[in-house]
Each structure stands twice: as structure tokens, then as C-alpha cells.
Design a protein around this motif. Structure first.
Motif, mmCIF file in Angstrom:
data_model
loop_
_atom_site.group_PDB
_atom_site.id
_atom_site.type_symbol
_atom_site.label_atom_id
_atom_site.label_comp_id
_atom_site.label_asym_id
_atom_site.label_seq_id
_atom_site.Cartn_x
_atom_site.Cartn_y
_atom_site.Cartn_z
ATOM 1 N N ASP B 11 0.809 -1.362 -0.171
ATOM 2 C CA ASP B 11 -0.137 -0.085 0.221
ATOM 3 C C ASP B 11 0.861 1.365 -0.040
ATOM 4 O O ASP B 11 0.254 2.268 -0.087
ATOM 5 C CB ASP B 11 -1.106 -0.127 1.186
ATOM 6 N N HIS B 12 2.130 1.169 0.205
ATOM 7 C CA HIS B 12 3.144 2.323 0.216
ATOM 8 C C HIS B 12 3.615 2.540 -0.963
ATOM 9 O O HIS B 12 4.479 1.890 -1.557
ATOM 10 C CB HIS B 12 4.085 2.295 1.444
ATOM 11 N N VAL B 15 7.509 1.905 -0.883
ATOM 12 C CA VAL B 15 7.852 0.623 -0.684
ATOM 13 C C VAL B 15 8.148 0.127 -2.211
ATOM 14 O O VAL B 15 8.884 -0.572 -2.750
ATOM 15 C CB VAL B 15 7.222 -0.046 0.226
ATOM 16 N N LEU B 89 6.285 -10.106 1.864
ATOM 17 C CA LEU B 89 7.455 -9.390 2.342
ATOM 18 C C LEU B 89 6.802 -8.244 3.250
ATOM 19 O O LEU B 89 6.062 -7.449 2.838
ATOM 20 C CB LEU B 89 8.046 -8.581 1.139
ATOM 21 N N THR B 91 6.755 -6.291 7.569
ATOM 22 C CA THR B 91 7.831 -5.773 8.427
ATOM 23 C C THR B 91 7.873 -6.755 9.790
ATOM 24 O O THR B 91 8.772 -6.567 10.477
ATOM 25 C CB THR B 91 7.138 -4.300 8.892
ATOM 26 N N TYR B 92 6.855 -7.507 9.977
ATOM 27 C CA TYR B 92 6.844 -8.042 11.326
ATOM 28 C C TYR B 92 6.997 -9.551 11.155
ATOM 29 O O TYR B 92 6.589 -10.078 10.186
ATOM 30 C CB TYR B 92 5.355 -7.815 12.086
ATOM 31 N N LYS B 112 11.110 -6.897 5.603
ATOM 32 C CA LYS B 112 11.697 -5.753 4.867
ATOM 33 C C LYS B 112 12.881 -5.085 5.176
ATOM 34 O O LYS B 112 13.395 -4.526 4.458
ATOM 35 C CB LYS B 112 10.562 -4.527 5.022
ATOM 36 N N ASP B 113 13.368 -5.422 6.386
ATOM 37 C CA ASP B 113 14.738 -4.922 6.776
ATOM 38 C C ASP B 113 15.794 -5.611 6.205
ATOM 39 O O ASP B 113 16.876 -5.696 6.443
ATOM 40 C CB ASP B 113 14.775 -4.819 8.298
ATOM 41 N N ALA B 114 15.525 -6.841 5.334
ATOM 42 C CA ALA B 114 16.433 -7.548 4.797
ATOM 43 C C ALA B 114 17.348 -7.182 3.731
ATOM 44 O O ALA B 114 16.684 -5.990 3.020
ATOM 45 C CB ALA B 114 15.914 -9.029 4.253
ATOM 46 N N PRO B 214 2.064 -6.285 18.862
ATOM 47 C CA PRO B 214 1.463 -5.515 19.861
ATOM 48 C C PRO B 214 0.339 -4.852 19.464
ATOM 49 O O PRO B 214 0.182 -4.576 18.361
ATOM 50 C CB PRO B 214 2.744 -4.376 20.086
ATOM 51 N N GLN B 217 -1.033 -2.510 15.798
ATOM 52 C CA GLN B 217 0.280 -2.422 15.083
ATOM 53 C C GLN B 217 0.173 -3.462 13.916
ATOM 54 O O GLN B 217 -0.583 -4.312 14.047
ATOM 55 C CB GLN B 217 1.562 -2.380 15.597
#
Lengths: 217, 217
Positions: B11-12, B15, B89, B91-92, B112-114, B214, B217
Motif C-alpha cells: 500500500d506504500h 515501498v 514481504l 515488517t513483522y 523488509k529490513d532484509a 503489539p 500495530q
DNA sequence: GGGGCGGTCAACCTTTTGGTTGATCCGCAC
DNA sequence: GTGCGGATCAACCAAAAGGTTGACCGCCCC
């Protein structure tokens, strides 16, 4: 003034690549450097300065997996001589995040789901010394200053933090050296201010609004 | 087989631009289409198929602001004839997300931090019909199968997620179309496996262990 | 086809939590 | 000094959650 020099700060390589592609597509921007966290951003900024290199805008994420977070980094950058404007570009539009960022000296707050053109405009505004807020962010700030009576007291926030660790009323009472009755009174006040009627939704809402940290750091 | 045709679902815009730049930098990939949510992804897939266009891999985010979420979209895609592999792909790296995605038929789960190279390798693996898991995800699954007696069932994880949003037992029951008695039975099992005795500490522990995300989120 | 497991449900009881009313104490501001 | 708000506590009742026992069903596996 020529093209704008930008420092990208985001822990996701994918996002950095996206911003780089999006901003340099039209050639009024160029990326001076990239950093994966706040520490690296400060190092890059120092390095560029010793090289006599210009940085017109810092584009900063707030949530950084490891290392210094975006708010701390923003505050640190604003301590420098002639600091560049810092434009926050993040995923979440929670109250506490926004307030913290503004307090740290950010000159804008944009959301990552914004269309490219909006982000480019925000960078231009920041570089020109103006502030740039995403519409959702602006709306939230307006609604907040119009209802200060729902603000939690420090004691109430403290209760909320213990609540979120899973403690019972009795355990919270013992921890704070107060009676269980007092704990219950605080909780009723907290529920009223948050507009909920049980502890789990209080925790959920307080976590969402970044009033407290999610359980487990 | 020539270059791999990829459908980007996120959706971004930032990205999507990043993935596009990252994947097409070396010319073994090309982006067949982009979509901002699950519905759009299905539409794009249908459109490309009527055009006789190939899609070798779908690269899918899980959290989508509006529209169909990634898990639902993945399940829908896997219902098609000769469906393309879906690589998640996101974030969590929480257990709930991973289990849901795998159950929906995802053939990989990356974060995504890969680094870019890892993401490219994962796309290649997926296209070749193999599974690709991020190291952190693989470790989580391993630890899970090594201690199955304390492992939560998918249904229990699902309850835990609803629990964390602040719902009461009755509300959870209504949401899942089961009786309140069943909810309580599940909760007792969950408490036993986690070693706690109330819902707030279950949420705290499950969040800490990354069984669930959490709240909010 | 028997056994185990996950999921479902009911009845019953105990404990905890939620909600209300009312009260005292203290510090601070006007 | 009066008033206000935050923090403290008690008593009481209602509602929700916690805990136990026992049961049924469907599915997979051997």
C-alpha cells in the motif's frame, strides 16, 4: 540554488531505495547519503560537513529497529550549528509520536502511504524553512488541543505501565505501596479518560496511542 | 526462461518504488504490475492473464491500510488455476502473521529490513517453486516444532489476537461464532501453555515472545 | 476401528475486576 | 484562607473472568 541535497535515514533498504528512486526521478533532488539508524545519520552528517558537502533536508523515519531512534536523532541534529531541517517520514500517525517529533524540532511529519508528489512537495517546503504536515496529522493535532481534559496524570500512566505487564490489582497495589482500593480508583479514572471499560482495551488503546510502550520493551 | 515477471502488492508507493528499483537494478527481473491492496492485486492478475501476460512471482505485503489484507489476498490467489507463488514481504515477524500466511499458501516469508541481495534470492527461490524464509522466521518455526507441547494451536493464536485488542470473552465468542464457554476453554489452555493465569499477562507474554503483534500495530 | 487431538459446549463455583458513593489529606494557586 | 485537583482509602454490589469436570464431534493416523 541548484538541486536539493538529501540525507535519507531509514532502517529498511527497500524504503531507502524507494525514496531515492522517487526523489531523483525528477532531477531537482539528489541523495547526499543514506543511514540505517540515528547514530549512522549523525556520523554521515558530520562526515559530509567535514567534506564541505551540503545537506538541505534530512528525511527521517521514526521506528528504527536497532540503534538510535528517529526522535532522539532529530533532537541531536537540531543541536548542531546551522542544522538542516528534519522531515519525519513514518508509518504511524500516533499522538505521542507526533508530539515527540515536533518537540524534538522536526519541521514536518509525513506518512509513508502518501503519494510521491505530496512527499516531494513536503521536502521542498522543509528545505524552504516551512513546516509540512500530512492532512491526517494536522487533524489529529487540532483535535488534541481542543480536549485537554482527557490527559492522563503521571500516576495514571505509571499504573497503566504496570497494568500492561500483566499484574493484578493486588500486585500493582503491593508494588506501589498503596491499597487495592486506590488502584481500582485510578483504573476507573483511566478507563473514563480513555473511553474504555476494561483493562485489556485500556492497554490496547494506550499502546496504540503510544502512551505506553508495548509489553516487552 | 528469460526475466522473471513480478507483481508488487504494497500500500506504500515508497515501498513499491523501492522494490521496483531494487529488483530491476540487475536485469533478471521486471515488474509486470503494481497494486496497493489485495483487491487491486487480484484485478491486476486477472487483467494480465487475459492479456496472455506471465506473472512468475507475487511479492505481497501483509499489512494493507485499506482494502483486502495480504493473507486474504494470498489465499484468493492460491485458488486460481496454476497460481503464481506468493512471497510475503512484511515488517513483522510474529508467529500469528507467519502461521496465517503459511496457512494461506504463501511460499515464503521475508522481512523488509532484509538486505537487497537476500530479497532477490528469495524471489528467485519462490519462482523456482522453492520456499524462502528469512533467518529470523526460520528460527522461530524451528523453536516452535522443537517444543510442540507448549506450542499454541492456530485457533489459540487467533483468540490471543482478539484478546489483545481488548475484546471481552463474550465479544470474542460473537466474533468467532462460538459460545462463551468455548472461549473460556481456549483461554484456560492458552494460560496453561504460556504459564500465566490472566489475560493481561497472556497478552504481555505473547507480545514479548512475538506470538502476536503489539496491540494496534 | 481404535486412539489421540483439536475444537466445541454446559454447569458450577471462586476470584477478580468494574462501578459507585463518599471520605480524608496535601500541595498549590488565587 | 478558600478552593481545586491529585492521590489515597473503604464499603458495597454487579459483572466478568478464572478454574474444574465432563462431554461430544470430526479428523487424521496407524
Amino acid at each position: 540554488m541548484g538541486e536539493l541535497r538529501i540525507l535519507l535515514v531509514d532502517d529498511h533498504p527497500v524504503v531507502r531505495a524507494g525514496l531515492r528512486a522517487m526523489l531523483t526521478e525528477f532531477d531537482d533532488f539528489s541523495v547526499a547519503a543514506e543511514a540505517a539508524d540515528g547514530d549512522a545519520a549523525l556520523r554521515e552528517l558530520a562526515r559530509l560537513r567535514t567534506l564541505g558537502d551540503r545537506v538541505d533536508v534530512v528525511l527521517m523515519d521514526l521506528q528504527m529497529g536497532a540503534g538510535m531512534d528517529g526522535v532522539t536523532a532529530t533532537a541531536a541534529i537540531r543541536q548542531l550549528d546551522a542544522p538542516p531541517p528534519v522531515l519525519i517520514l513514518t508509518t504511524y500517525d500516533t499522538e505521542a509520536d507526533i508530539l515527540a517529533a515536533v518537540e524534538a524540532g522536526a519541521s514536518g511529519y509525513m506518512l509513508k502511504d502518501a503519494p510521491p508528489e505530496q512527499i516531494r512537495q513536503a521536502v521542498l517546503s522543509a528545505a524552504a524553512g516551512q513546516t509540512a504536515l500530512a492532512p491526517k496529522v494536522a487533524a489529529l493535532l487540532m483535535s488534541r488541543i481542543s480536549s485537554p481534559e482527557t490527559a492522563l496524570t503521571p500516576r495514571e500512566v505509571q499504573l497503566l505501565e504496570l497494568l500492561a505487564t500483566g499484574l493484578t490489582n493486588r500486585a500493582i497495589a503491593r508494588r506501589l505501596f498503596i491499597s487495592e482500593a486506590t488502584v481500582k480508583t485510578h483504573l476507573v479514572h483511566i478507563y473514563g479518560k480513555l473511553g474504555v471499560d476494561n483493562r485489556t482495551s485500556a492497554i490496547a488503546l494506550a499502546t496504540q496511542r503510544r502512551i505506553i510502550r508495548p509489553p516487552g520493551q
